[in-house]
Write an enzyme that holds these catalytic residues in place. Sequence first.
Site, short mmCIF file in Angstrom:
data_model
loop_
_atom_site.label_atom_id
_atom_site.label_comp_id
_atom_site.label_asym_id
_atom_site.label_seq_id
_atom_site.Cartn_x
_atom_site.Cartn_y
_atom_site.Cartn_z
N ARG A 17 -14.43 7.81 -11.22
CA ARG A 17 -14.26 7.67 -12.30
C ARG A 17 -13.84 6.09 -12.65
O ARG A 17 -14.23 5.00 -12.75
CB ARG A 17 -13.68 8.77 -13.33
N ASP A 18 -12.41 6.13 -12.23
CA ASP A 18 -11.67 4.84 -12.55
C ASP A 18 -12.05 3.90 -11.48
O ASP A 18 -11.69 2.75 -11.64
CB ASP A 18 -10.22 5.03 -12.44
N HIS A 209 0.15 7.74 -13.03
CA HIS A 209 -1.21 6.95 -12.53
C HIS A 209 -0.90 5.43 -12.40
O HIS A 209 -0.56 4.58 -13.46
CB HIS A 209 -2.38 7.03 -13.93
N HIS A 211 -1.41 1.53 -10.45
CA HIS A 211 -2.40 0.44 -10.12
C HIS A 211 -1.56 -0.31 -9.00
O HIS A 211 -0.12 -0.44 -9.41
CB HIS A 211 -3.04 -0.56 -11.01
N CYS A 242 -8.84 -4.71 -11.57
CA CYS A 242 -8.27 -4.98 -13.07
C CYS A 242 -8.95 -6.15 -13.57
O CYS A 242 -9.27 -7.35 -12.80
CB CYS A 242 -6.66 -5.56 -12.68
N ASN A 251 -6.64 0.85 -8.37
CA ASN A 251 -5.68 2.01 -8.41
C ASN A 251 -4.99 2.01 -6.60
O ASN A 251 -5.45 1.47 -5.78
CB ASN A 251 -6.77 3.11 -8.24
#
Lengths: 313, 313
Positions: A17-18, A209, A211, A242, A251
């Site tokens: 997903r991310d 979460h 990064h 990003c 991430n």
Amino acid sequence: MSRDYSHRLIVQEVAPRDGLQIEPKWVDTDDKIALIDKLSTCGFTRIEAGSFVSPKAIPALRDGDEVFHRIARRPGVIYVALIPNVKGAERALAAHADELNLVMSASQTHNRANMRMSCEASLAGFGDIVRLAAGSKVSLNATIATAFGCPFEGRIDEDRVVAIADTYREMGMHGITLADTTGMANPRQVARLVERVLERVPADALTLHFHNTRGLGLANVLAAYDAGARRFDAALGGLGGCPFAPGASGNICTEDLVNLCDETGIPTGIDLPALIELSRALPALVGHDVPGQLAKAGRNGDLHKAPDYVHAI
Amino acid sequence: MSRDYSHRLIVQEVAPRDGLQIEPKWVDTDDKIALIDKLSTCGFTRIEAGSFVSPKAIPALRDGDEVFHRIARRPGVIYVALIPNVKGAERALAAHADELNLVMSASQTHNRANMRMSCEASLAGFGDIVRLAAGSKVSLNATIATAFGCPFEGRIDEDRVVAIADTYREMGMHGITLADTTGMANPRQVARLVERVLERVPADALTLHFHNTRGLGLANVLAAYDAGARRFDAALGGLGGCPFAPGASGNICTEDLVNLCDETGIPTGIDLPALIELSRALPALVGHDVPGQLAKAGRNGDLHKAPDYVHAI
């Protein structure tokens, strides 16, 4: 200073997903499913497998319905779907997602930029989703994005983050995620905020979460773990990136995190060699190098052969 | 868990030595001198400016004599030279290095591979250098390379590292560096070894040298700082790399480290915006992208403009 490394650290794998959402190259549905199915055999208990957002907003994940229908559900693995609104929740329920992850930013400006609505409108939508999910077996997680800083507004008031966590719990969210959406967190801030949130949210309902945008991802994990956090998002290969920082890392990288845990003795239940093998296949899948470092460096135990001349010394 | 972030963290900039030594592209002597002179204005108190090794072994640094003669010595800055043997020490003294950094690996195999001699032969050479330096104003630092792991032998016995530190002190070394030469250290191990070494070496005489090969560089810095360490090597842009891990990251990145300190309130005395500017010029100097992340991402305070549509929401 003596620390306790005995508590299990739960990794929620978010690469499907991310990780994939910002990839410019289309990843075939079959390849997404194959990736998730392989991840399911690596020991994860939680995988964020896709999102149900507008295909115009995130074209890379427009096949979420098919992905969720066709993945091989492994018993003991919770398959999570990211949801922006009621329509997405309806699609996710129809696709039998085990958990819905709703997102609102602590920063009004970021929420308007990212979700195209005010925080108040987001919360009203969350209420609709809670009512929709009532009676189903799906669990609900709500993320506080930009909880450690906003690329538009800068610092975020910690009282505001804590208040949003309270609101989420009052609405009936089972889990809460504190997200450092653009990698602005530092370990001191992380320890402080995690301690405050753990006064109102049990550790098994809190996810962090991070990064690695400014190189602090794993330091932030350790600070959160030391403060009592036990659940962390991470993406295979450190996928993610990003949009505001071209070339910056994404991430935190799952295999780098699991290596940290293996080396320090923190149990994860995750098969690191299998992860490394999966990570090394990522560049072919996405068409570019990925930021994760362990797959390049190898584990500490992967020893090198000394040059022959050392035997003559 | 409450921590103390009030102690100054001393950064020794090592890009001109450990950063440039493996660069395949020749960096002109004038450019090296310009880089060191600019670094001298950024607030560093210690710069490892070059080495006096065989030009055959490290051709990239064959101009160490000229570099040390021509740099603009800034009062308050200690200019360090890496030294492999007595011949190198003689050259460094002639070039007026302020400090000599001698290196031996804790691992016999690594020392034979790297220095082409046994540890016993290295220590005998150190004795010669101590005698050579006696009576001069130069200070001596001795590094224990592979102190946290060896790429050939694997784990390194901590008792051996502590014993080498004792030997160094008994020989009259003013400073000692524990070096994680190929990025194998983890924060738990770092805390334990730093605590043990600080029982016999004062904090202002101990330097930690970390590589970010497996993404743990800054987490290791924090673990060492929490355990009482105050001096750290770092390289502008994260230059350095590792010959055994193509694509893996190099030394911990100076500007990423200083950003960590600025964000957590740890004083360093170093001018971060000036460093970022220098780092952004590195790719043109060395001919490739560098691993440091802050120069790509910018500081937290470098805010972005929100998209126009947010004002209509």
